[in-house]
Design an enzyme around this catalytic site. Structure first.
Site, PDB file in Angstrom:
ATOM      1  N   HIS A  48       0.838  -1.206   0.000  1.00  0.00           N
ATOM      2  CA  HIS A  48       0.000   0.000   0.000  1.00  0.00           C
ATOM      3  C   HIS A  48       0.867   1.249   0.000  1.00  0.00           C
ATOM      4  CE1 HIS A  48       0.790   0.888   4.234  1.00  0.00           C
ATOM      5  NE2 HIS A  48       0.593  -0.403   4.481  1.00  0.00           N
ATOM      6  N   GLU A 136      -2.588  -6.384   7.879  1.00  0.00           N
ATOM      7  CA  GLU A 136      -1.260  -6.313   8.483  1.00  0.00           C
ATOM      8  C   GLU A 136      -1.269  -7.042   9.825  1.00  0.00           C
ATOM      9  OE1 GLU A 136       2.034  -2.857   9.430  1.00  0.00           O
ATOM     10  OE2 GLU A 136       0.252  -2.401   8.275  1.00  0.00           O
TER      11      GLU A 136
END
Length: 143
Positions: A48, A136
């Site tokens: 990202h 994550e």
């Protein structure tokens, strides 16, 4: 066939693009008097773009749903343009996988839209699959 996965890569690095080509075999068909036929896929892994916490603040984000910064959005668009310049068009993407976190989801959408270029009708958000298992790591009290 192209599969895209947007999310966190380990070890962490700045917005990185990794392409693995000709290594994934979709299927092998054996028939009498015929050589095996392979359909080769391409796997593209994207991290990202910069989020509000991993910019100036330099904080662990983990499962905190922190949005992208303007710079993170620019990085995502640049990744899509890079893919398009290397002939990886959004129309060739069969499926894209991303975490449920908005920074990864937005990166994925921006990359695909940018890779489509002027042909925006060639990609669809319906091809994006969200999965919490791509989130994550959870850092507990540290985040």
């Amino acid at each position: 066939m192209i599969r895209v996965c947007c999310g966190r890569l380990y070890p962490p690095s700045s917005s990185s693009l990794t392409t693995i080509t000709n290594t994934t075999t979709k299927s092998i068909l054996h028939t009498k008097n015929q050589h095996p036929r392979r359909n080769v896929s391409t796997l593209i892994l994207l991290r990202h773009g910069e989020s509000q916490w991993n910019g100036i603040e330099a904080r662990f984000t983990g499962w905190c749903d922190i949005p992208l910064t303007v710079r993170g959005r620019v990085e995502a668009v640049a990744a899509g343009q890079l893919l398009r310049s290397r002939n990886f068009r959004a129309s060739r993407v069969d499926v894209a996988f991303t975490s449920n976190l908005q920074r990864a989801s937005e990166t994925c959408e921006l990359v695909l839209a940018s890779a489509a270029g002027p042909d925006q009708h060639t990609w669809s958000a319906n091809r994006i699959r969200h999965d919490w298992r791509l989130n994550e790591r959870h850092y507990g009290v540290v985040q």
